[in-house]
Design a protein around this motif. Structure first.
Motif, PDB file in Angstrom:
ATOM      1  N   LYS A   2       0.763  -1.349   0.075  1.00 26.26           N
ATOM      2  CA  LYS A   2      -0.014  -0.011  -0.061  1.00 26.26           C
ATOM      3  C   LYS A   2       0.820   1.214  -0.056  1.00 26.26           C
ATOM      4  O   LYS A   2       0.435   2.195  -0.369  1.00 26.26           O
ATOM      5  CB  LYS A   2      -1.000  -0.101   1.307  1.00 26.26           C
ATOM      6  CG  LYS A   2      -2.175  -0.959   1.074  1.00 26.26           C
ATOM      7  CD  LYS A   2      -3.006  -0.839   2.136  1.00 26.26           C
ATOM      8  CE  LYS A   2      -3.981  -1.743   2.222  1.00 26.26           C
ATOM      9  NZ  LYS A   2      -5.029  -1.675   3.358  1.00 26.26           N
ATOM     10  N   ARG A   3       1.948   1.176   0.682  1.00 21.89           N
ATOM     11  CA  ARG A   3       2.780   2.289   0.674  1.00 21.89           C
ATOM     12  C   ARG A   3       3.566   2.574  -0.770  1.00 21.89           C
ATOM     13  O   ARG A   3       3.743   3.851  -1.308  1.00 21.89           O
ATOM     14  CB  ARG A   3       4.212   2.093   1.517  1.00 21.89           C
ATOM     15  CG  ARG A   3       3.857   2.020   3.285  1.00 21.89           C
ATOM     16  CD  ARG A   3       4.930   1.848   3.683  1.00 21.89           C
ATOM     17  NE  ARG A   3       4.644   2.105   5.124  1.00 21.89           N
ATOM     18  CZ  ARG A   3       5.532   1.802   6.329  1.00 21.89           C
ATOM     19  NH1 ARG A   3       6.693   1.722   6.011  1.00 21.89           N
ATOM     20  NH2 ARG A   3       5.172   1.932   7.413  1.00 21.89           N
ATOM     21  N   ALA A   5       1.881   1.739  -3.695  1.00 22.12           N
ATOM     22  CA  ALA A   5       0.512   1.787  -4.576  1.00 22.12           C
ATOM     23  C   ALA A   5       0.269   3.469  -4.575  1.00 22.12           C
ATOM     24  O   ALA A   5      -0.160   3.901  -5.432  1.00 22.12           O
ATOM     25  CB  ALA A   5      -0.364   0.876  -4.189  1.00 22.12           C
ATOM     26  N   LEU A   6       0.131   3.922  -3.370  1.00 25.70           N
ATOM     27  CA  LEU A   6      -0.425   5.370  -3.232  1.00 25.70           C
ATOM     28  C   LEU A   6       0.463   6.327  -3.882  1.00 25.70           C
ATOM     29  O   LEU A   6       0.070   6.967  -4.841  1.00 25.70           O
ATOM     30  CB  LEU A   6      -0.501   5.685  -1.582  1.00 25.70           C
ATOM     31  CG  LEU A   6      -1.282   6.866  -1.499  1.00 25.70           C
ATOM     32  CD1 LEU A   6      -2.520   7.003  -1.880  1.00 25.70           C
ATOM     33  CD2 LEU A   6      -1.244   7.315   0.194  1.00 25.70           C
ATOM     34  N   PRO A   7       1.775   6.391  -3.788  1.00 22.39           N
ATOM     35  CA  PRO A   7       2.511   7.191  -4.699  1.00 22.39           C
ATOM     36  C   PRO A   7       2.324   7.097  -5.915  1.00 22.39           C
ATOM     37  O   PRO A   7       2.414   7.982  -6.796  1.00 22.39           O
ATOM     38  CB  PRO A   7       3.815   7.125  -4.107  1.00 22.39           C
ATOM     39  CG  PRO A   7       3.813   6.510  -2.551  1.00 22.39           C
ATOM     40  CD  PRO A   7       2.651   5.640  -2.808  1.00 22.39           C
ATOM     41  N   CYS A   8       2.308   5.903  -6.691  1.00 23.01           N
ATOM     42  CA  CYS A   8       2.385   5.418  -7.937  1.00 23.01           C
ATOM     43  C   CYS A   8       0.930   6.154  -8.378  1.00 23.01           C
ATOM     44  O   CYS A   8       0.895   6.672  -9.538  1.00 23.01           O
ATOM     45  CB  CYS A   8       2.363   4.107  -8.044  1.00 23.01           C
ATOM     46  SG  CYS A   8       4.156   3.317  -8.153  1.00 23.01           S
ATOM     47  N   ILE A   9      -0.084   5.837  -7.607  1.00 25.93           N
ATOM     48  CA  ILE A   9      -1.366   6.477  -8.092  1.00 25.93           C
ATOM     49  C   ILE A   9      -1.385   7.783  -8.190  1.00 25.93           C
ATOM     50  O   ILE A   9      -1.948   8.652  -9.060  1.00 25.93           O
ATOM     51  CB  ILE A   9      -2.473   5.858  -7.195  1.00 25.93           C
ATOM     52  CG1 ILE A   9      -2.670   4.329  -7.447  1.00 25.93           C
ATOM     53  CG2 ILE A   9      -3.915   6.547  -7.359  1.00 25.93           C
ATOM     54  CD1 ILE A   9      -3.659   3.607  -6.397  1.00 25.93           C
ATOM     55  N   LEU A  10      -0.770   8.598  -7.273  1.00 25.28           N
ATOM     56  CA  LEU A  10      -0.778  10.039  -7.073  1.00 25.28           C
ATOM     57  C   LEU A  10       0.026  10.782  -8.384  1.00 25.28           C
ATOM     58  O   LEU A  10      -0.277  11.638  -8.958  1.00 25.28           O
ATOM     59  CB  LEU A  10      -0.255  10.485  -5.906  1.00 25.28           C
ATOM     60  CG  LEU A  10      -1.080  10.320  -4.588  1.00 25.28           C
ATOM     61  CD1 LEU A  10      -0.321  10.903  -3.389  1.00 25.28           C
ATOM     62  CD2 LEU A  10      -2.393  11.242  -4.786  1.00 25.28           C
TER      63      LEU A  10
END
Length: 72
Positions: A2-3, A5-10
């Motif tokens: 999750k750590r 995935a969030l920066p990649c999505i942003l």
């Protein structure tokens, strides 16, 4: 996970929101007369001085004619 995935999505969201790059337009061809020379400013000043002299001469001639008309 999750750590990561969030920066990649942003990052993907920011990339999707940005404007596409503008197509590069070729420079417009300029006429040969548009090339600046060191004397261009002096020529412009000379032309302006000649125009002012013409106005002064015309006013002096008009004044001279008015004086001659009053004398008669």
């Amino acid at each position: 996970m999750k750590r990561l995935a969030l920066p990649c999505i942003l990052a993907i969201a920011c990339a999707a929101c940005s404007k596409p790059p503008q197509p590069e337009q070729p420079p417009k061809p300029q006429a040969a007369a548009a090339v600046a020379t060191p004397w261009d400013s002096m020529k412009a000043q000379e032309k302006k001085a000649q125009d002012v002299q013409k106005v002064v001469d015309r006013q002096a001639e008009d004044q001279r004619k008015a004086i001659e008309a009053q004398e008669q």
